[in-house]
Design an enzyme around this catalytic site. Structure first.
Site, PDB file in Angstrom:
ATOM      1  N   TYR A  55       0.718  -1.194  -0.053  1.00 57.89           N
ATOM      2  CA  TYR A  55      -0.038  -0.168   0.126  1.00 57.89           C
ATOM      3  C   TYR A  55       0.695   1.282  -0.137  1.00 57.89           C
ATOM      4  O   TYR A  55       1.648   1.522   0.816  1.00 57.89           O
ATOM      5  CB  TYR A  55      -0.899   0.077   1.238  1.00 57.89           C
ATOM      6  CG  TYR A  55      -1.756  -1.152   1.158  1.00 57.89           C
ATOM      7  CD1 TYR A  55      -2.191  -1.856   0.149  1.00 57.89           C
ATOM      8  CD2 TYR A  55      -2.582  -1.509   2.578  1.00 57.89           C
ATOM      9  CE1 TYR A  55      -3.076  -3.045   0.325  1.00 57.89           C
ATOM     10  CE2 TYR A  55      -3.244  -2.692   2.780  1.00 57.89           C
ATOM     11  CZ  TYR A  55      -3.354  -3.510   1.510  1.00 57.89           C
ATOM     12  OH  TYR A  55      -4.335  -4.414   1.614  1.00 57.89           O
ATOM     13  N   HIS A 121       0.208 -11.889   0.888  1.00 57.32           N
ATOM     14  CA  HIS A 121      -0.658 -10.941   0.329  1.00 57.32           C
ATOM     15  C   HIS A 121      -1.432 -11.568  -0.804  1.00 57.32           C
ATOM     16  O   HIS A 121      -2.628 -11.634  -1.173  1.00 57.32           O
ATOM     17  CB  HIS A 121      -0.143  -9.670  -0.003  1.00 57.32           C
ATOM     18  CG  HIS A 121      -1.011  -8.497  -0.244  1.00 57.32           C
ATOM     19  ND1 HIS A 121      -0.457  -7.318  -0.235  1.00 57.32           N
ATOM     20  CD2 HIS A 121      -2.260  -8.429  -0.490  1.00 57.32           C
ATOM     21  CE1 HIS A 121      -1.425  -6.481  -0.358  1.00 57.32           C
ATOM     22  NE2 HIS A 121      -2.639  -7.171  -0.588  1.00 57.32           N
ATOM     23  N   SER A 200     -12.881  -5.113   1.593  1.00 60.83           N
ATOM     24  CA  SER A 200     -13.783  -4.464   0.790  1.00 60.83           C
ATOM     25  C   SER A 200     -15.287  -4.781   0.929  1.00 60.83           C
ATOM     26  O   SER A 200     -16.008  -5.116   0.179  1.00 60.83           O
ATOM     27  CB  SER A 200     -13.571  -4.694  -0.585  1.00 60.83           C
ATOM     28  OG  SER A 200     -12.276  -4.302  -1.181  1.00 60.83           O
ATOM     29  N   PRO A 201     -15.517  -4.849   2.224  1.00 63.52           N
ATOM     30  CA  PRO A 201     -17.147  -5.294   2.853  1.00 63.52           C
ATOM     31  C   PRO A 201     -18.059  -4.167   2.435  1.00 63.52           C
ATOM     32  O   PRO A 201     -19.078  -4.582   2.482  1.00 63.52           O
ATOM     33  CB  PRO A 201     -16.833  -5.220   4.141  1.00 63.52           C
ATOM     34  CG  PRO A 201     -15.640  -4.186   4.536  1.00 63.52           C
ATOM     35  CD  PRO A 201     -14.692  -4.290   3.574  1.00 63.52           C
ATOM     36  N   LEU A 202     -17.648  -3.163   1.724  1.00 65.71           N
ATOM     37  CA  LEU A 202     -18.581  -2.044   1.327  1.00 65.71           C
ATOM     38  C   LEU A 202     -18.477  -2.149  -0.271  1.00 65.71           C
ATOM     39  O   LEU A 202     -18.991  -1.108  -1.028  1.00 65.71           O
ATOM     40  CB  LEU A 202     -18.189  -0.550   2.022  1.00 65.71           C
ATOM     41  CG  LEU A 202     -18.379  -0.542   3.399  1.00 65.71           C
ATOM     42  CD1 LEU A 202     -18.163   0.912   3.556  1.00 65.71           C
ATOM     43  CD2 LEU A 202     -19.593  -1.050   3.908  1.00 65.71           C
ATOM     44  N   ARG A 204     -16.334  -1.899  -2.238  1.00 67.18           N
ATOM     45  CA  ARG A 204     -15.265  -1.068  -2.607  1.00 67.18           C
ATOM     46  C   ARG A 204     -15.973   0.500  -2.915  1.00 67.18           C
ATOM     47  O   ARG A 204     -15.832   1.279  -3.867  1.00 67.18           O
ATOM     48  CB  ARG A 204     -14.670  -1.338  -4.020  1.00 67.18           C
ATOM     49  CG  ARG A 204     -13.869  -2.723  -4.080  1.00 67.18           C
ATOM     50  CD  ARG A 204     -12.923  -2.967  -5.378  1.00 67.18           C
ATOM     51  NE  ARG A 204     -12.202  -4.321  -5.133  1.00 67.18           N
ATOM     52  CZ  ARG A 204     -11.107  -4.501  -4.886  1.00 67.18           C
ATOM     53  NH1 ARG A 204     -10.363  -3.336  -4.067  1.00 67.18           N
ATOM     54  NH2 ARG A 204     -10.441  -5.492  -4.530  1.00 67.18           N
ATOM     55  N   PHE A 206     -19.118   0.855  -3.140  1.00 72.97           N
ATOM     56  CA  PHE A 206     -20.485   0.853  -3.952  1.00 72.97           C
ATOM     57  C   PHE A 206     -21.674   0.819  -2.959  1.00 72.97           C
ATOM     58  O   PHE A 206     -22.550   1.722  -3.004  1.00 72.97           O
ATOM     59  CB  PHE A 206     -20.536  -0.388  -4.959  1.00 72.97           C
ATOM     60  CG  PHE A 206     -21.872  -0.936  -5.279  1.00 72.97           C
ATOM     61  CD1 PHE A 206     -22.669   0.005  -6.476  1.00 72.97           C
ATOM     62  CD2 PHE A 206     -22.764  -1.564  -4.801  1.00 72.97           C
ATOM     63  CE1 PHE A 206     -23.876  -0.227  -6.986  1.00 72.97           C
ATOM     64  CE2 PHE A 206     -23.949  -2.017  -5.128  1.00 72.97           C
ATOM     65  CZ  PHE A 206     -24.595  -1.197  -6.154  1.00 72.97           C
TER      66      PHE A 206
END
Length: 328
Positions: A55, A121, A200-202, A204, A206
């Site tokens: 990152y 990763h 990414s539980p949302l 990404r 959206f």
């Protein structure tokens, strides 16, 4: 803040994914804004912070280390090896020697002597997972790492790795619109006693409900290369978002809160790690553990957004070739 377990660690039921403070979704926030997010999460009960060598090509670990080193004993700190920036290019490299060098560099950037959970990763297709995990196990024995995890791997790979050294957590994308873990990874985790950490539980961004115009994404935003965010597919997905926001409105909660609450209801062994670049949005994330959903609501959400109703693939072909997870 309610808590859940990742191996030997008791962690907040909602962790913080730190990636977008330095990487991936357009222009990162300023140093002051990023620090406000990290400190705001800490002040509101978050104890799980997730970063990676990749990152910002090290910048995110430096940020997390700078802001949170003084609170090291209060948090569970996780990072990742096996994918990093080399001369400005993202490289997957799971060779044992590379992992050893990478982790030493991560420890320095994080300003700590030990990483609580170190993830591989990505699986390096050229290196047996047993070799990569074997090198990571050496780091546990050396006291540089406390526990091991894997990211974006299949149930088969998880079992192979677990036979070399106990795996504490599997981290993969999981949300209403990405159900791949339900094809086998979740079951394998439960058979082996491995926690599931959902990134990414949302979806990404959206499911947060604010991204309406994908043409407004920054030129280097990684979502521009994801089929679901192409204008054609996204137009279809927005119809699902409208209905999802109606559900949140009926429950008098933010759409992000509802998305995370759905995920928490999928099992006590699941820990979501949403990210945000704005401290003002933290309340939407951290309210999720207090939201109880009844069976009828869960059934409506399942029927509304799933692998059959979402338009577009998760990744483009080139990126998908690097992913080891089960696919629909």
């Amino acid at each position: 803040m309610k808590t859940r377990r990742i191996g030997p660690f008791e962690v907040s039921a909602i962790g913080l994914g730190c990636m977008n403070l330095s990487h991936a979704y357009g222009t990162p926030p300023s140093r002051a804004e990023a620090a406000a997010v990290l400190n705001g999460a800490l002040d509101n009960g978050v104890t799980l912070f997730d970063t990676a060598a990749l990152y910002g090509f090290g910048a995110n670990e430096e940020l997390v280390g700078e802001v949170l080193a003084m609170h090291r004993e209060r948090i569970v700190l996780t990072s990742k090896c096996g994918m990093q920036g080399v001369d400005g290019v993202r490289v997957i490299d799971g060779r044992p020697d590379t992992i050893r060098v990478s982790v030493d560099a991560s420890l320095k950037r994080l300003r700590t002597d030990v990483i609580d959970v170190l993830y591989l990763h990505r699986l390096d297709a050229k290196v047996p997972v047993e070799d990569s995990v074997g090198a990571m196990a050496e780091l546990v024995r050396a006291g540089k790492v406390r526990a091991l995890g894997l990211s974006e791997v299949s149930a088969t790979t998880l079992r192979r790795a677990h036979a070399v050294h106990p795996i504490t957590a599997l981290q993969s994308e999981y949300s209403l619109w990405t159900r791949n873990p339900e094809l086998g990874a979740l079951q394998a985790c439960r058979e082996l006693g491995v926690a599931f950490v959902a990134f990414s539980p949302l979806a990404r961004g959206f499911l947060g409900g604010e991204l309406r115009d994908v043409n407004a994404l920054a030129p280097k935003d990684i979502r521009r290369a994801m089929p679901r965010f192409s204008p054609q597919h996204y137009a279809a997905n927005l119809k699902l978002l409208d209905a999802f926001q109606d559900e949140a409105h009926q429950l008098r909660c933010a759409p992000a809160t509802l998305a995370l609450a759905w995920l928490l209801h999928q099992g006590e062994d699941i820990v979501p790690i949403p990210g945000t670049s704005q401290a003002a949005h933290l309340w939407e994330l951290l309210a999720a553990p207090q939201l109880t959903l009844d069976g009828a609501t869960l059934a409506r959400l399942d029927a509304l957004i799933n692998q059959r109703t979402v338009s577009g693939a998760r990744y483009n072909e080139a990126t998908q070739a690097e992913i080891d997870t089960e696919e629909f």
